[in-house]
Design a protein around this motif. Structure first.
Motif, PDB file in Angstrom:
ATOM      1  N   VAL A   1     -27.185 -10.342  22.925  1.00 22.47           N
ATOM      2  CA  VAL A   1     -26.529 -11.463  23.616  1.00 22.47           C
ATOM      3  C   VAL A   1     -27.210 -11.670  24.967  1.00 22.47           C
ATOM      4  CG1 VAL A   1     -24.379 -12.224  24.716  1.00 22.47           C
ATOM      5  CG2 VAL A   1     -24.316 -11.229  22.416  1.00 22.47           C
ATOM      6  N   TYR A   2     -27.517 -10.571  25.642  1.00 19.43           N
ATOM      7  CA  TYR A   2     -28.193 -10.655  26.939  1.00 19.43           C
ATOM      8  C   TYR A   2     -29.585 -11.280  26.772  1.00 19.43           C
ATOM      9  CZ  TYR A   2     -30.455  -9.200  31.253  1.00 19.43           C
ATOM     10  OH  TYR A   2     -31.160  -9.200  32.428  1.00 19.43           O
ATOM     11  N   MET A   3     -30.315 -10.836  25.743  1.00 22.09           N
ATOM     12  CA  MET A   3     -31.679 -11.364  25.534  1.00 22.09           C
ATOM     13  C   MET A   3     -31.676 -12.867  25.244  1.00 22.09           C
ATOM     14  SD  MET A   3     -33.222  -8.304  23.180  1.00 22.09           S
ATOM     15  CE  MET A   3     -34.694  -9.112  22.628  1.00 22.09           C
ATOM     16  N   GLY A   4     -30.576 -13.348  24.675  1.00 25.01           N
ATOM     17  CA  GLY A   4     -30.545 -14.759  24.266  1.00 25.01           C
ATOM     18  C   GLY A   4     -29.947 -15.690  25.310  1.00 25.01           C
ATOM     19  N   ARG A   5     -29.663 -15.119  26.492  1.00 20.23           N
ATOM     20  CA  ARG A   5     -28.908 -15.911  27.476  1.00 20.23           C
ATOM     21  C   ARG A   5     -29.597 -17.202  27.888  1.00 20.23           C
ATOM     22  NH1 ARG A   5     -31.779 -12.153  29.553  1.00 20.23           N
ATOM     23  NH2 ARG A   5     -32.751 -12.261  31.605  1.00 20.23           N
ATOM     24  N   ASN A   6     -30.952 -17.253  27.869  1.00 19.72           N
ATOM     25  CA  ASN A   6     -31.636 -18.470  28.325  1.00 19.72           C
ATOM     26  C   ASN A   6     -32.211 -19.309  27.196  1.00 19.72           C
ATOM     27  OD1 ASN A   6     -31.210 -17.838  31.036  1.00 19.72           O
ATOM     28  ND2 ASN A   6     -32.975 -16.455  31.058  1.00 19.72           N
TER      29      ASN A   6
END
Ligand code: RET
Length: 282
Positions: A57-62
């Protein structure tokens, strides 16, 4: 449960008969926790799945492109299903005792972790969807891979739960392997071609190799384990699946999502799930 005192008890009894265990969930639970190796094979994956979800989820934030987002969502569903799957196993809900109808363990009661096969029907299609999107394949090929993959998992479940005949367990196994062959064909022949046209061949081929090698491990350990010819014990087989899951799900997902997060533009403009433009159509 001997006496059906009301409708719900009867239903529970019927389910017990269906799964042919005759053993209560708490008895299965005690059997699981009597074997620390077996129990740890579940909890390690609960922890890894939870950490993976947070990381992905963190990796996909942008990520803003809808197709890159779809790859992210499909891939994050994999550890989410895995977490639920392993909680089902760790609570004894999706584990049963089955009496082996033949082979080395004939007449013996072995633990079947049938919840694994059930939850693979939800997680493996997501892996294939993500791979198909990465390759820029069309909806027909993605549909074909997913349908045969679901059929492979359901017939694998049938193999695990058949207790009437040893030969029929292996018949289901054979049917499941046939469906697996269709998935392998799409993975090894159709999608590499599409990925070359789309320009994602390098990452696709890495993930394809990882997937094919690890996925082969599942039918091999099924055949060697207590549910097959019985040369490996239940705990060792369960650890084998758990270790394969770490590579086939979390490592796979990490590699794929790192690539998509770094280069979302390379997966944009691929064919839509509903059809649409099909750059890699042949
Ligand atoms: C079974 C037994 C019957 C024959 C075959 C099987 C294949 C299973 C596979 C499972 C892959 C699971 C993954 C799970 C990740 O969440 C059902 C073991 C062919 C390929 C990758």
């Amino acid at each position: 449960m001997q006496t059906a005192v009301d409708g719900s008890t009867a239903t529970v009894d019927q389910l017990g008969i269906l799964l042919q265990n005759g053993v209560s969930q708490s008895e299965v639970f005690d059997m699981i926790y009597a074997d620390a190796v077996l129990a740890s094979s579940f909890w390690v994956n609960v922890a890894l799945a939870g950490l993976s979800i947070l990381l992905f989820v963190y990796m996909g934030r942008n990520v803003e492109d809808p197709r890159a987002q779809l790859i992210f969502v499909a891939t994050i569903v994999v550890p989410a299903v895995s977490l639920s799957s392993y909680l089902g196993l760790a609570s004894g809900l999706t584990v049963s005792v089955v009496e082996m109808p033949g082979g080395a363990l004939a007449g013996e009661e072995v633990l079947s972790m049938w919840g694994r096969y059930l939850t693979w029907t939800l997680s493996t299609p997501m892996i294939l969807l993500a791979l198909g999107l990465l390759a820029g394949s069309n909806s027909t090929k993605i549909f074909t891979a997913i349908v045969f993959d679901v059929a492979m998992c359901v017939t694998g479940l049938a193999a695990a739960l058949t207790t009437s005949s040893y030969a029929l367990r292996w018949a289901w196994y054979g049917v499941s392997c046939t469906f697996f062959a269709v998935v392998l064909y799409v993975l090894l022949v159709e999608w590499p071609r599409d990925a070359t046209e789309t320009g994602t061949a390098e990452i696709f081929n890495t993930l394809k190799l990882l997937t094919v090698i690890l996925w082969f491990g599942y039918p091999i350990f099924w055949a060697l384990g207590a549910e097959g010819i019985g040369v490996l014990g239940v705990a060792v087989t369960s650890w084998a699946y758990s270790a394969l899951d770490v590579g086939a799900k979390y490592v796979f997902a990490y590699l794929l999502l790192s690539y998509v997060a770094d280069e979302p533009a390379s997966v944009t403009g691929l064919t839509s799930i509903a059809g649409g433009e099909t750059p890699a159509d042949d």
